[in-house]
Motif scaffolding. Structure first.
Motif, PDB file in Angstrom:
ATOM      1  N   UNK A  13     -27.543 -34.730 -30.790  1.00 59.95           N
ATOM      2  CA  UNK A  13     -26.364 -35.118 -31.570  1.00 59.95           C
ATOM      3  C   UNK A  13     -25.085 -34.641 -30.879  1.00 59.95           C
ATOM      4  N   UNK A  14     -25.126 -33.434 -30.320  1.00 63.24           N
ATOM      5  CA  UNK A  14     -23.954 -32.899 -29.622  1.00 63.24           C
ATOM      6  C   UNK A  14     -23.641 -33.764 -28.399  1.00 63.24           C
ATOM      7  N   UNK A  15     -24.661 -34.180 -27.695  1.00 63.36           N
ATOM      8  CA  UNK A  15     -24.460 -35.014 -26.510  1.00 63.36           C
ATOM      9  C   UNK A  15     -23.867 -36.362 -26.889  1.00 63.36           C
ATOM     10  N   UNK A  16     -24.323 -36.947 -27.986  1.00 61.66           N
ATOM     11  CA  UNK A  16     -23.820 -38.248 -28.429  1.00 61.66           C
ATOM     12  C   UNK A  16     -22.354 -38.132 -28.835  1.00 61.66           C
ATOM     13  N   UNK A  17     -22.012 -37.093 -29.565  1.00 62.04           N
ATOM     14  CA  UNK A  17     -20.632 -36.889 -30.007  1.00 62.04           C
ATOM     15  C   UNK A  17     -19.735 -36.574 -28.814  1.00 62.04           C
ATOM     16  N   UNK A  18     -20.246 -35.826 -27.854  1.00 59.15           N
ATOM     17  CA  UNK A  18     -19.448 -35.415 -26.704  1.00 59.15           C
ATOM     18  C   UNK A  18     -19.196 -36.573 -25.743  1.00 59.15           C
ATOM     19  N   UNK A  19     -20.026 -37.571 -25.731  1.00 61.98           N
ATOM     20  CA  UNK A  19     -19.856 -38.699 -24.824  1.00 61.98           C
ATOM     21  C   UNK A  19     -18.736 -39.604 -25.321  1.00 61.98           C
ATOM     22  N   UNK A  20     -17.903 -40.019 -24.405  1.00 63.05           N
ATOM     23  CA  UNK A  20     -16.851 -40.976 -24.745  1.00 63.05           C
ATOM     24  C   UNK A  20     -15.612 -40.311 -25.296  1.00 63.05           C
ATOM     25  N   UNK A  21     -14.529 -41.049 -25.257  1.00 66.43           N
ATOM     26  CA  UNK A  21     -13.256 -40.500 -25.728  1.00 66.43           C
ATOM     27  C   UNK A  21     -13.193 -40.455 -27.255  1.00 66.43           C
ATOM     28  N   UNK A  22     -12.334 -39.561 -27.718  1.00 66.99           N
ATOM     29  CA  UNK A  22     -12.149 -39.448 -29.166  1.00 66.99           C
ATOM     30  C   UNK A  22     -11.215 -40.563 -29.626  1.00 66.99           C
ATOM     31  N   UNK A  23     -11.061 -40.692 -30.934  1.00 65.55           N
ATOM     32  CA  UNK A  23     -10.195 -41.722 -31.490  1.00 65.55           C
ATOM     33  C   UNK A  23      -8.746 -41.502 -31.051  1.00 65.55           C
ATOM     34  N   UNK A  24      -8.325 -40.258 -30.995  1.00 65.15           N
ATOM     35  CA  UNK A  24      -6.958 -39.959 -30.556  1.00 65.15           C
ATOM     36  C   UNK A  24      -6.767 -40.341 -29.093  1.00 65.15           C
ATOM     37  N   UNK A  25      -7.774 -40.065 -28.274  1.00 61.69           N
ATOM     38  CA  UNK A  25      -7.694 -40.437 -26.869  1.00 61.69           C
ATOM     39  C   UNK A  25      -7.669 -41.955 -26.700  1.00 61.69           C
ATOM     40  N   UNK A  26      -8.448 -42.658 -27.504  1.00 64.73           N
ATOM     41  CA  UNK A  26      -8.442 -44.128 -27.458  1.00 64.73           C
ATOM     42  C   UNK A  26      -7.073 -44.673 -27.868  1.00 64.73           C
ATOM     43  N   UNK A  27      -6.492 -44.104 -28.904  1.00 60.96           N
ATOM     44  CA  UNK A  27      -5.177 -44.541 -29.364  1.00 60.96           C
ATOM     45  C   UNK A  27      -4.117 -44.290 -28.287  1.00 60.96           C
ATOM     46  N   UNK A  28      -4.184 -43.142 -27.649  1.00 59.89           N
ATOM     47  CA  UNK A  28      -3.229 -42.826 -26.579  1.00 59.89           C
ATOM     48  C   UNK A  28      -3.398 -43.788 -25.399  1.00 59.89           C
ATOM     49  N   UNK A  29      -4.653 -44.098 -25.073  1.00 59.25           N
ATOM     50  CA  UNK A  29      -4.926 -45.047 -23.977  1.00 59.25           C
ATOM     51  C   UNK A  29      -4.358 -46.419 -24.307  1.00 59.25           C
TER      52      UNK A  29
END
Length: 100
Positions: A13-29
């Protein structure tokens, strides 16, 4: 064994959550991408305006050159006609008379 599966599940579960950007990072992108697109559009508009201005200036210069050429040709034709005595020379304008 139970503890091993628990640890593996938590790690998964930690690996799945850690993979990929967060919602804030997506919004900034997305924000950065939209700024980049707006800048690109502004640059393209500026280039198009500069090109149009350059073409207009070239057309104006060409028209002025053609006008001067036509005026010179008319003057030369007039002088030629005067030289051949086909027409009388133009009278020079005199200054305004004083007193009246």
């Amino acid at each position: 064994m139970k503890h091993l599966f628990s640890i593996i599940a938590v790690a998964g579960m930690t690996a799945i959550v850690a993979c990929g950007p967060s919602a804030a990072e997506k919004a900034e992108k997305m924000k950065q991408d939209s700024i980049h697109v707006a800048d690109s559009v502004a640059k393209m508009n500026a280039m198009a305006k500069a090109k149009a201005d350059s073409a207009a200036a070239a057309d104006k210069a060409k028209m002025e050159a053609e006008k001067m050429k036509a005026e010179e040709a008319a003057k030369a034709a007039h002088e030629d006609s005067v030289a051949k005595k086909l027409i009388k020379p133009a009278k020079e304008e005199k200054g305004h008379k004083k007193g009246k």
